[in-house]
Design an enzyme around this catalytic site. Structure first.
Site, short mmCIF file in Angstrom:
data_model
loop_
_atom_site.label_atom_id
_atom_site.label_comp_id
_atom_site.label_asym_id
_atom_site.label_seq_id
_atom_site.Cartn_x
_atom_site.Cartn_y
_atom_site.Cartn_z
N SER A 7 -28.46 -51.34 35.44
CA SER A 7 -27.19 -50.79 35.93
C SER A 7 -27.00 -49.34 35.49
O SER A 7 -25.98 -48.73 35.80
CB SER A 7 -26.01 -51.65 35.44
OG SER A 7 -26.03 -51.77 34.03
N ASN A 94 -21.24 -58.01 26.06
CA ASN A 94 -20.23 -58.62 26.94
C ASN A 94 -18.82 -58.11 26.64
O ASN A 94 -18.08 -57.76 27.55
CB ASN A 94 -20.27 -60.16 26.82
CG ASN A 94 -21.59 -60.72 27.33
OD1 ASN A 94 -22.37 -60.00 27.95
ND2 ASN A 94 -21.84 -61.99 27.06
N HIS A 140 7.92 -49.04 68.12
CA HIS A 140 6.84 -49.27 69.10
C HIS A 140 6.23 -47.95 69.58
O HIS A 140 5.70 -47.88 70.69
CB HIS A 140 7.34 -50.07 70.30
CG HIS A 140 8.18 -51.26 69.95
ND1 HIS A 140 7.66 -52.52 69.80
CD2 HIS A 140 9.51 -51.37 69.67
CE1 HIS A 140 8.64 -53.36 69.48
NE2 HIS A 140 9.77 -52.68 69.38
N SER A 261 -14.15 -26.98 66.71
CA SER A 261 -15.18 -27.75 67.39
C SER A 261 -16.35 -26.81 67.66
O SER A 261 -16.15 -25.61 67.87
CB SER A 261 -14.63 -28.30 68.70
OG SER A 261 -15.68 -28.47 69.63
N LYS A 267 -10.03 -26.01 69.86
CA LYS A 267 -9.73 -27.19 69.04
C LYS A 267 -9.38 -26.86 67.59
O LYS A 267 -9.91 -25.93 67.00
CB LYS A 267 -10.95 -28.12 69.02
CG LYS A 267 -11.24 -28.69 70.39
CD LYS A 267 -10.48 -29.96 70.63
CE LYS A 267 -11.33 -31.11 70.18
NZ LYS A 267 -10.76 -32.38 70.53
N ASN A 269 -9.10 -29.62 64.81
CA ASN A 269 -9.12 -31.06 64.59
C ASN A 269 -8.58 -31.42 63.20
O ASN A 269 -8.93 -30.76 62.22
CB ASN A 269 -10.56 -31.59 64.74
CG ASN A 269 -11.06 -31.40 66.16
OD1 ASN A 269 -10.30 -31.51 67.11
ND2 ASN A 269 -12.34 -31.08 66.29
N GLN A 306 -21.76 -57.62 36.58
CA GLN A 306 -22.25 -56.24 36.59
C GLN A 306 -21.93 -55.57 37.94
O GLN A 306 -21.88 -54.35 38.03
CB GLN A 306 -23.76 -56.24 36.33
CG GLN A 306 -24.40 -54.87 36.34
CD GLN A 306 -25.78 -54.90 35.72
OE1 GLN A 306 -25.91 -55.02 34.50
NE2 GLN A 306 -26.81 -54.82 36.54
N1 ARG Z 1 -24.84 -54.07 32.15
C1 ARG Z 1 -24.10 -55.26 31.89
C2 ARG Z 1 -22.89 -55.32 32.83
O1 ARG Z 1 -22.55 -54.34 33.37
C3 ARG Z 1 -23.63 -55.30 30.48
C4 ARG Z 1 -23.40 -56.67 29.93
C5 ARG Z 1 -24.71 -57.38 29.80
N2 ARG Z 1 -24.56 -58.63 29.14
C6 ARG Z 1 -25.50 -59.56 29.17
N3 ARG Z 1 -25.26 -60.66 28.58
N4 ARG Z 1 -26.65 -59.36 29.79
O2 ARG Z 1 -22.27 -56.36 33.04
#
Ligand code: ARG
Length: 442
Positions: A7, A94, A140, A261, A267, A269, A306
């Site tokens: 990510s 987490n 309307h 345009s 125009k 726009n 994620q």
């Molecule tokens: N990159 C993860 C997310 O955005 C972080 C948490 C990852 N936790 C895990 N138990 N793999 O959710």
């Protein structure tokens, strides 16, 4: 696996929040005797250096290290050695990601608060300048009754005020700290969650560790508020598109918010308004996307979550742009007063005023007055005249009790001015509301 799992490509946006969370955590660990003061100091200065590196664009982000949390932690170990490995005591990615994302969302809500206030101020300025400017009011999209331009602007101001209030409510509810919930069950270390909550500006720690790591309703709520706000923006954008058309010419936008345009030289726009009108698609799409990600997820954390970040990033970036563009357009728009006045009289827009006159002066039941007025309108239509262009004798042929006093209510200005009920369109009522908002907004 790496391609689907990583990510870092998008969660590097959370770097500043991640480092702020880590600093609060390290400071707390030392205070609780879980970490030595020397290690804490090394961690804090290491994290500061890393943030500087990231801000300078010199941080070597690595996809192998998956996400922002592992990237920062690995870099810290490179820089300060073993102490870096002690930072992750009593926490988990987490609770870390839940904390970072809350901080980021909170920061965005604060920005929207500011941008909405700016847009409201722009609307207020137009309302004040045009409390007396008469324009057609529609139902309307058909001419209904004359209103004032200022009243129309204040209608949007009210909507954006509610949007701002929704964002504020959301902020209050979301401002609790997940940090210290650890992976899902809490931690055996004697951590102080109140201390980290306070350091990060949260009102209190979240009371349930399972909830803390798996709740994303704060993001859903922010997206819902953003979606509603985007629908308001799109309605105003649509009016701008209609009003700037050659057929309406109610307002003009300068070159600052229009484009030419490539082949039609005449125009101008209203691209910015069209794009604001369209942005609602992404924003509502993001809400739907995250709703669907979250539905049916068992407690506690699952990697599905994620997928929470990109929709929120995209929606908020779009909303920010839309709010800025709209405030710019509202400041830029120049109402064409002559054209608005002319249009305000079209479509027999003062017919209701005839009916009201018959009720007030001839004591007719409103339903009968409505019927008589319908016949007067039909007569005017047949003769190709406006209502105030009809002769008194024409009106008396329909209703003998009518006197020339009726002409005093037939102009669009008189019509709007007479609507003095609370919340009505009369210029004095508009000025009253302008005054109320002025004192609230400044
Ligand atoms: N990159 C993860 C997310 O955005 C972080 C948490 C990852 N936790 C895990 N138990 N793999 O959710």
């Amino acid at each position: 696996m790496q391609a689907i799992n990583a990510s870092i490509g998008f969660d590097q946006k959370l770097a500043a929040e991640d480092i702020a969370g880590s600093k609060a955590h390290a400071t707390m660990l030392a205070k609780q005797g879980i970490l030595s003061d020397a290690d804490r100091d090394a961690i804090l200065s290491g994290l500061d250096a890393i943030l500087a590196e990231i801000e300078a664009g010199e941080f070597p982000f690595s996809e192998e290290l998956e996400d922002i949390h592992l990237n920062v932690e690995a870099r810290l170990k490179d820089r300060i050695g073993e102490a870096g490995g002690r930072l992750h005591t009593g926490r988990s990615r987490n609770d870390q990601v839940a904390t970072d994302f809350r901080l980021w969302t909170r920061k965005s809500l604060d920005l929207f608060d500011h941008l909405l206030t700016d847009l409201m101020t722009a609307l207020l300025d137009q309302a004040e300048a045009h409390a007396d400017t008469i324009m057609p009011g529609f139902t309307h999209l058909q001419s209904a009754q004359p209103v004032t331009f200022g009243h129309h602007m204040l209608a949007y101001l009210e909507m954006f005020a509610r949007d701002r209030s929704r964002m504020r409510d959301c902020r209050v509810r979301m401002n609790e700290s997940p940090l210290g919930a650890a992976a899902l069950a809490g931690t055996p270390y004697p951590i102080d969650r109140d201390m980290t909550a306070e350091a990060l500006g949260f009102d209190r720690p979240m009371a349930n560790s399972l909830d803390a790591v798996s709740a994303r309703d704060f993001a859903l709520e922010a997206l819902a508020a953003a979606s509603i706000c985007a629908t308001h923006l799109s309605r105003l954008a649509e009016e701008i598109v209609i009003w700037t058309s050659a057929q309406f010419r109610f307002i003009a936008l300068s070159d600052a918010f229009t484009t030419g345009s490539s082949i039609m030289p005449q125009k101008r726009n209203p691209d910015a308004a069209e794009l604001v009108r369209a942005k609602v698609g992404r924003i509502m799409g993001s809400l739907t996307a995250l709703m669907i990600v979250m539905k049916g997820l068992p407690l506690a954390y699952s990697k599905d979550m994620q997928e929470d970040k990109e929709p929120v990033f995209e929606a908020f970036e779009s909303l920010e742009l839309a709010l800025r563009a709209m405030a710019g357009m509202v400041r830029d728009m120049a109402p064409n007063e002559a054209r608005l006045a002319e249009a305000a009289g079209a479509g027999f827009s003062t017919a209701t005023d005839i009916a009201d006159w018959l009720v007030m002066h001839l004591n007719k039941p409103f339903r009968d007055a409505h019927h008589v007025t319908g016949r007067i309108v039909a007569l005017a239509e047949e003769k190709g005249l406006t209502l105030d262009g009809l002769a008194l004798s024409d009106m008396q042929a329909v209703e003998p009790g009518i006197t020339d006093e009726i002409f005093s209510v037939l102009s669009p200005l008189a019509s709007a001015t007479s609507r003095m009920s609370y919340g009505g369109t009369a210029p004095d009522r508009v000025r009253e509301q302008v005054k109320r908002w002025r004192s609230q907004l400044t």
